[in-house]
Design a protein around this motif. Sequence first.
Motif, PDB file in Angstrom:
ATOM      1  N   SER A   7     -44.490 -12.579  -1.912  1.00 47.81           N
ATOM      2  CA  SER A   7     -43.241 -12.315  -2.607  1.00 47.81           C
ATOM      3  C   SER A   7     -42.099 -12.662  -1.658  1.00 47.81           C
ATOM      4  N   LEU A  32     -44.320  -2.444  -3.025  1.00 51.78           N
ATOM      5  CA  LEU A  32     -45.497  -3.267  -2.743  1.00 51.78           C
ATOM      6  C   LEU A  32     -46.448  -2.490  -1.846  1.00 51.78           C
ATOM      7  N   ILE A  35     -48.926  -4.341   2.460  1.00 50.88           N
ATOM      8  CA  ILE A  35     -48.204  -5.433   3.125  1.00 50.88           C
ATOM      9  C   ILE A  35     -48.915  -5.748   4.432  1.00 50.88           C
ATOM     10  N   PHE A  63     -48.962  -9.573   0.751  1.00 49.16           N
ATOM     11  CA  PHE A  63     -49.622  -8.294   0.529  1.00 49.16           C
ATOM     12  C   PHE A  63     -50.932  -8.528  -0.218  1.00 49.16           C
TER      13      PHE A  63
END
Length: 67
Positions: A7, A32, A35, A63
């Motif tokens: 991302s 998220l 990670i 991630f």
Amino acid sequence: MSIAKISEISATSTESFDDAIRQGITRANKTLRNIKRVWIKEQHVRVEDGRVSEYQVNMAITFVLDD
């Protein structure tokens, strides 16, 4: 076997690039999970009246997806 996703986010700070990176990772970690890596793709500064007023980093966050 694990599957990862990347991302891209942008974060800013009035203090430093390091602070912008920390803020970006802290914020990303709220939504998220898992990670694993962060790649700093770009760094920029905003200049006002001949002085740096803001530091910006564009980063790719990797991630691992849940099974």
